[in-house]
Scaffold this motif. Structure first.
Motif, short mmCIF file in Angstrom:
data_model
loop_
_atom_site.label_atom_id
_atom_site.label_comp_id
_atom_site.label_asym_id
_atom_site.label_seq_id
_atom_site.Cartn_x
_atom_site.Cartn_y
_atom_site.Cartn_z
N GLN A 364 65.43 -28.28 -7.30
CA GLN A 364 65.35 -26.41 -7.28
C GLN A 364 64.75 -26.56 -5.36
OE1 GLN A 364 61.57 -26.96 -9.55
NE2 GLN A 364 61.63 -25.85 -10.72
N GLU A 365 64.34 -27.50 -5.27
CA GLU A 365 64.19 -27.64 -3.84
C GLU A 365 65.21 -27.65 -2.91
OE1 GLU A 365 61.86 -31.90 -3.04
OE2 GLU A 365 59.68 -30.58 -3.27
N THR A 366 66.13 -28.33 -3.33
CA THR A 366 67.91 -28.64 -3.13
C THR A 366 68.69 -26.56 -2.61
OG1 THR A 366 68.20 -30.71 -3.72
CG2 THR A 366 69.92 -29.30 -2.70
N LEU A 367 68.31 -26.34 -4.42
CA LEU A 367 68.68 -25.13 -4.13
C LEU A 367 68.38 -24.61 -3.37
CD1 LEU A 367 68.69 -25.17 -7.81
CD2 LEU A 367 70.48 -24.81 -6.78
N ALA A 368 66.92 -24.19 -3.12
CA ALA A 368 66.37 -24.05 -2.35
C ALA A 368 66.35 -23.74 -1.08
CB ALA A 368 64.97 -23.82 -2.13
N ARG A 369 66.80 -24.28 -0.50
CA ARG A 369 67.14 -25.73 1.19
C ARG A 369 68.85 -24.33 0.91
NH1 ARG A 369 65.07 -30.10 0.46
NH2 ARG A 369 67.71 -31.38 0.47
N ARG A 370 69.26 -24.61 -0.18
CA ARG A 370 70.76 -24.38 0.37
C ARG A 370 71.30 -22.30 0.36
NH1 ARG A 370 75.49 -28.52 -2.32
NH2 ARG A 370 76.42 -27.23 -0.68
N GLY A 371 69.32 -21.86 0.33
CA GLY A 371 69.90 -20.65 -0.13
C GLY A 371 69.80 -20.11 -1.32
N PHE A 372 69.46 -20.91 -2.55
CA PHE A 372 69.65 -20.29 -3.87
C PHE A 372 67.63 -20.63 -4.36
CE2 PHE A 372 73.74 -21.96 -3.24
CZ PHE A 372 74.60 -20.70 -2.75
N ASP A 373 66.95 -19.65 -4.17
CA ASP A 373 65.59 -19.43 -4.26
C ASP A 373 65.37 -19.71 -5.63
OD1 ASP A 373 63.51 -19.65 -3.53
OD2 ASP A 373 62.59 -17.83 -3.39
N SER A 374 65.03 -20.64 -6.00
CA SER A 374 64.41 -20.38 -7.37
C SER A 374 63.19 -20.15 -8.08
CB SER A 374 64.39 -21.86 -8.68
OG SER A 374 64.65 -22.76 -7.81
N GLY A 375 62.04 -19.99 -6.70
CA GLY A 375 60.83 -19.44 -7.00
C GLY A 375 60.09 -20.67 -6.23
N PRO A 376 58.52 -21.20 -6.82
CA PRO A 376 57.97 -22.63 -6.75
C PRO A 376 58.91 -23.31 -7.79
CG PRO A 376 56.95 -20.30 -7.30
CD PRO A 376 58.23 -20.03 -7.37
N ALA A 377 58.67 -24.76 -6.70
CA ALA A 377 59.37 -25.87 -7.36
C ALA A 377 58.28 -26.52 -8.08
CB ALA A 377 59.98 -26.83 -5.91
N ASP A 378 58.50 -26.81 -9.61
CA ASP A 378 57.40 -26.63 -10.17
C ASP A 378 58.21 -28.06 -11.44
OD1 ASP A 378 58.88 -25.40 -11.71
OD2 ASP A 378 57.98 -23.70 -12.49
N GLY A 379 59.19 -28.46 -10.92
CA GLY A 379 60.14 -29.35 -12.06
C GLY A 379 60.06 -28.76 -14.00
N VAL A 380 60.45 -27.17 -14.14
CA VAL A 380 60.24 -26.45 -14.95
C VAL A 380 61.68 -26.04 -15.16
CG1 VAL A 380 59.75 -25.55 -16.98
CG2 VAL A 380 57.63 -26.93 -15.26
N MET A 381 62.66 -26.18 -15.54
CA MET A 381 63.75 -25.59 -16.13
C MET A 381 63.41 -23.87 -16.41
SD MET A 381 66.68 -26.48 -14.67
CE MET A 381 68.30 -25.75 -15.32
N GLY A 382 62.60 -23.07 -16.12
CA GLY A 382 62.69 -21.77 -16.53
C GLY A 382 64.22 -20.47 -16.02
N PRO A 383 63.44 -19.87 -16.27
CA PRO A 383 64.70 -18.59 -16.05
C PRO A 383 65.20 -18.93 -14.71
CG PRO A 383 63.16 -18.20 -17.55
CD PRO A 383 62.54 -19.22 -16.97
N ALA A 384 64.34 -17.97 -14.04
CA ALA A 384 64.58 -18.26 -12.31
C ALA A 384 65.50 -19.97 -12.02
CB ALA A 384 63.11 -18.57 -11.38
#
Length: 421
Positions: A364-384
């Motif tokens: 999640q943190e890596t996706l966000a850094r690369r411009g693919f925001d998934s919301g708050p990084a929480d370690g849960v593989m949710g829809p976002a």
């Protein structure tokens, strides 16, 4: 498991009820709230917390007799705090979940139980439109057909979780709901037992959900989801019916996707009639005709390498009972096995290892850094997170199925990143 809040509460209960219950013995009398006032540390603070709760409950309309019954001998159970904080590091793969939830012994026992409660379940189906096999499947997964619904006093469990503080507002609300149940005479305190997270009875209702959906189907003047099978099955069916269950429509069906199918369309949000999916080449297993599903979506619970399903509104209703795709799929598959139907026919990608929460968090943190925001990084593989992963996969020319694999996570890492553990 009314408002969306009730559905969220059922989710919390379902998470606790998926594991086999372990009895948590009550501590000695000295640990009760009444005795705790003379002690230092957590027990004294617990007694103070219960005193404040008593005032809140009184303001909410709980009478003195019920307050005495519920709280005079309430116990703090520190073992429950340990369980609440002990989140598993590795997520369960769909096939591991179904191997357990839809095991051969559970199918065999469930077929016997379905025959035993057929009369009560048929009456519930006639009233609420939910098939008996669906209700019995939930019963089987939630409590192994009533044999493992827990023996922890609900008042004690919720008071402990509320005192701990992480979910205090939620627990206070559930405690007041539990006291309203006691005040209404549906169950005695000694029989109000269930899981460590406060879920009660054979199909694991939280107190607020009980108040909203429990049914007195046997006409004895009490809603008893602990001992009356008529009440158990009718209450469960009532929850599903009032949460959007469509009578006469299946939960879903396993399907074969046509060659070249864009797996990015299996995102849960693209919904269309089964006839439209059929026109695009989607077929039931064995090239059978698809059942009528008004707004079906393609589900790939293990990504492009695993089985595919066409699921509709009733699958989404099962998610309101427990917001887990694995859970809803297990209920659907177990229900059809109880009726003599097939299990999952396509092969699961069992060679893929489970993904840890630490890995998901770093992804999640890596996706966000690369411009693919998934919301708050929480370690849960949710829809976002799945949506962000699909967008990354498309950008990289990969099949956008939104399913995390070790190979995909290695590819996602930027130079200099530490590999997830």
């Amino acid at each position: 498991m009314t408002s969306r809040i009730a559905f969220t509460l059922v989710v919390l209960a379902g998470l606790a009820s998926c594991a086999t219950e372990t009895s948590v013995p009550a501590p000695p009398a000295a640990a009760s709230a009444a005795a705790a006032g003379s002690e230092d540390g957590p027990q004294r603070r617990f007694a103070d917390w219960v005193a404040a709760l008593r005032e809140s409950a009184r303001a909410a309309g709980i009478d003195e007799a019920t307050l005495h019954l519920a709280l005079d001998d309430v116990h703090y159970l520190p073992q429950l705090i340990e369980r609440d904080r002990a989140q598993p590091e590795f997520t369960r793969t769909p096939w591991a979940y179904l191997d357990s939830a839809v095991s051969a012994p559970r199918i065999t026992l469930g077929q016997d139980k379905l025959a035993q409660v057929r009369e009560e379940a048929a009456a519930a189906a006639a009233r609420h439109g939910v098939p008996p096999s669906i209700v019995v499947a939930i019963w089987g997964i939630e409590s192994n057909y009533g044999s493992q619904y827990g023996d922890i006093p609900t008042i004690d469990a919720l008071a402990t979780l509320g005192f701990e503080g992480r979910r205090e507002k939620w627990a206070r609300g559930e405690l007041i709901a539990a006291m309203k149940i006691l005040q209404g005479g549906d169950i005695g305190r000694e029989r109000m037992v269930g899981s460590w997270a406060g879920a009660m009875g054979q199909t694991q209702f939280l107190p607020s959900v009980f108040l909203a959906y429990a049914v007195d189907a046997d006409g004895d003047g009490r809603r008893d989801i602990w001992g009356s099978m008529a009440d158990v099955v009718s209450s469960t069916a009532n929850f599903l019916a009032r949460s959007g269950w469509r009578a006469g429509e299946p939960w879903g069906v396993e399907v074969q996707l046509p060659p070249g199918f864009d797996v990015g369309r299996a995102d849960g949000m693209l919904r269309q009639p089964a006839a439209q999916w059929a026109a695009e080449g989607v077929r039931a297993m064995g090239d059978a005709t698809l059942p009528e599903i008004a707004d079906g979506a393609i589900l790939l619970p293990a990504g492009a390498r695993g089985p595919a399903f066409l699921v509709g509104a009733n699958f989404r209703t099962l998610l309101r009972y427990n917001n887990s795709v694995n859970y809803a799929l297990a209920v659907g598959v177990l229900s059809q096995r109880l009726e003599g139907g097939p299990g999952v026919q396509a092969a699961w990608p069992r060679e893929l290892p489970p993904i840890s929460r630490t890995q998901v968090l770093q992804m999640q943190e890596t996706l966000a850094r690369r411009g693919f925001d998934s919301g708050p990084a929480d370690g849960v593989m949710g829809p976002a997170t799945r949506d962000a992963l699909r967008r990354y996969q498309r950008s990289a020319g990969l099949p956008p199925d939104g399913y995390p694999t070790p190979e995909l996570m290695d590819r996602l890492l930027e130079p200099g990143d530490s590999p997830p553990r």
